[in-house]
Motif scaffolding. Structure first.
Motif, PDB file in Angstrom:
ATOM      1  N   ARG A  38      25.751  45.031  43.847  1.00 22.44           N
ATOM      2  CA  ARG A  38      26.765  43.990  43.661  1.00 22.44           C
ATOM      3  C   ARG A  38      27.641  44.282  42.446  1.00 22.44           C
ATOM      4  N   ARG A  39      27.049  44.849  41.395  1.00 19.54           N
ATOM      5  CA  ARG A  39      27.859  45.226  40.225  1.00 19.54           C
ATOM      6  C   ARG A  39      28.870  46.315  40.606  1.00 19.54           C
ATOM      7  N   HIS A  40      28.403  47.292  41.365  1.00 22.44           N
ATOM      8  CA  HIS A  40      29.306  48.362  41.788  1.00 22.44           C
ATOM      9  C   HIS A  40      30.398  47.831  42.715  1.00 22.44           C
ATOM     10  N   LEU A  41      30.021  46.932  43.609  1.00 22.83           N
ATOM     11  CA  LEU A  41      31.002  46.349  44.522  1.00 22.83           C
ATOM     12  C   LEU A  41      32.067  45.572  43.764  1.00 22.83           C
ATOM     13  N   LYS A  42      31.640  44.864  42.731  1.00 22.90           N
ATOM     14  CA  LYS A  42      32.597  44.109  41.924  1.00 22.90           C
ATOM     15  C   LYS A  42      33.579  45.059  41.242  1.00 22.90           C
ATOM     16  N   ASP A  43      33.066  46.181  40.724  1.00 20.66           N
ATOM     17  CA  ASP A  43      33.939  47.171  40.078  1.00 20.66           C
ATOM     18  C   ASP A  43      34.910  47.785  41.089  1.00 20.66           C
ATOM     19  N   LEU A  44      34.390  48.148  42.260  1.00 21.55           N
ATOM     20  CA  LEU A  44      35.233  48.774  43.278  1.00 21.55           C
ATOM     21  C   LEU A  44      36.300  47.809  43.792  1.00 21.55           C
ATOM     22  N   GLU A  45      35.937  46.533  43.873  1.00 21.97           N
ATOM     23  CA  GLU A  45      36.916  45.530  44.289  1.00 21.97           C
ATOM     24  C   GLU A  45      38.009  45.381  43.225  1.00 21.97           C
ATOM     25  N   ALA A  46      37.615  45.420  41.952  1.00 17.64           N
ATOM     26  CA  ALA A  46      38.595  45.322  40.875  1.00 17.64           C
ATOM     27  C   ALA A  46      39.553  46.510  40.891  1.00 17.64           C
ATOM     28  N   GLU A  47      39.070  47.669  41.338  1.00 18.43           N
ATOM     29  CA  GLU A  47      39.917  48.856  41.450  1.00 18.43           C
ATOM     30  C   GLU A  47      40.724  48.862  42.739  1.00 18.43           C
ATOM     31  N   GLN A  48      40.566  47.804  43.548  1.00 22.00           N
ATOM     32  CA  GLN A  48      41.278  47.656  44.822  1.00 22.00           C
ATOM     33  C   GLN A  48      40.905  48.744  45.829  1.00 22.00           C
ATOM     34  N   LEU A  49      39.686  49.270  45.704  1.00 26.50           N
ATOM     35  CA  LEU A  49      39.213  50.292  46.624  1.00 26.50           C
ATOM     36  C   LEU A  49      38.506  49.686  47.833  1.00 26.50           C
ATOM     37  N   ILE A  50      38.001  48.452  47.670  1.00 24.39           N
ATOM     38  CA  ILE A  50      37.328  47.775  48.777  1.00 24.39           C
ATOM     39  C   ILE A  50      37.809  46.325  48.849  1.00 24.39           C
ATOM     40  N   ARG A  51      37.539  45.692  49.970  1.00 27.51           N
ATOM     41  CA  ARG A  51      37.810  44.267  50.155  1.00 27.51           C
ATOM     42  C   ARG A  51      36.628  43.684  50.915  1.00 27.51           C
TER      43      ARG A  51
END
Length: 222
Positions: A38-51
């Protein structure tokens, strides 16, 4: 720090191949704790790499299901970042040619270009058995920036004579959006490069799916 980057890369690769996944599914697949995922997902979402989108899974609370954004797909291209710059230049060049020559003539030029590419592929693949030619085709596509792979889908023939070729990204996505006929020419290109096969599109990124897929069957099958 390297572990974090590796885990994020694994998350992106998993979503590229599977299309979407929940945090729990990612944790199980990658053998990482749900909290870390979940921490990684939050980071990736902040980088606009995932939704993500919220989906109900029967009984119980809904879960977030994550998928790649266009930016995330671009991050996973095989070629270096210079690919993006080349695509932008190609798109601008095509726009200029369209304005100069007209849309109809531009379509004819694009068609001729894909016919030349098909001939080049066919020459490079040679007259090897189908499985070897597909392995060579995947290598050619990977060298051009596509995340490509293939696998057999028939267990009744040895060696197999029916395969699926999958591309999880489009190395010329910006160009294809501006000139959608390119996708049709690509299908024709694969068919021309493998003249003894029937080639059918099964999945299409343009239609919102997470991959392009082609069913390739030896024409003498059956």
């Amino acid at each position: 720090m390297s572990i974090t980057l590796t885990t994020k890369q694994e998350i992106l690769d998993y979503l590229l191949h599977q299309g979407q996944a929940s945090a729990q599914e990612l944790a199980q697949a990658l053998a990482v704790s749900p909290q870390a995922i979940r921490r990684h997902l939050k980071d990736l979402e902040a980088e606009q790499l995932i939704r993500y989108e919220v989906q109900a899974n029967g009984v119980g609370r809904p879960h977030n299901h994550y998928s790649l954004t266009d930016i995330g797909r671009d991050r996973l291209r095989t070629l270096p970042n210079t690919t993006s710059g080349r695509n932008e230049f190609a798109l601008e060049l095509l726009d200029t040619l369209t304005e100069t020559l007209g849309h109809s003539q531009m379509e004819d030029i694009l068609h001729q270009q894909w016919k030349r590419k098909a001939a080049t592929y066919r020459q490079q693949l040679g007259e090897k058995p189908l499985m070897e030619r597909l392995a060579g085709l995947v290598e050619l596509r990977q060298a051009e920036g596509y995340r490509a792979e293939f696998f057999p889908v028939d267990g009744d023939h040895q060696p197999p004579q029916k395969f699926v070729l999958t591309e999880y990204n489009c190395a010329i996505a910006n160009v294809a959006k501006a000139f959608p006929s390119i996708c049709d020419h690509e299908l024709e290109m694969f068919a021309a490069a493998l003249p003894d096969c029937q080639v059918t599109r099964t999945h299409w990124l343009v239609n919102g799916e997470h991959r392009c897929g082609y069913l390739i069957a030896w024409a003498g099958l059956g």
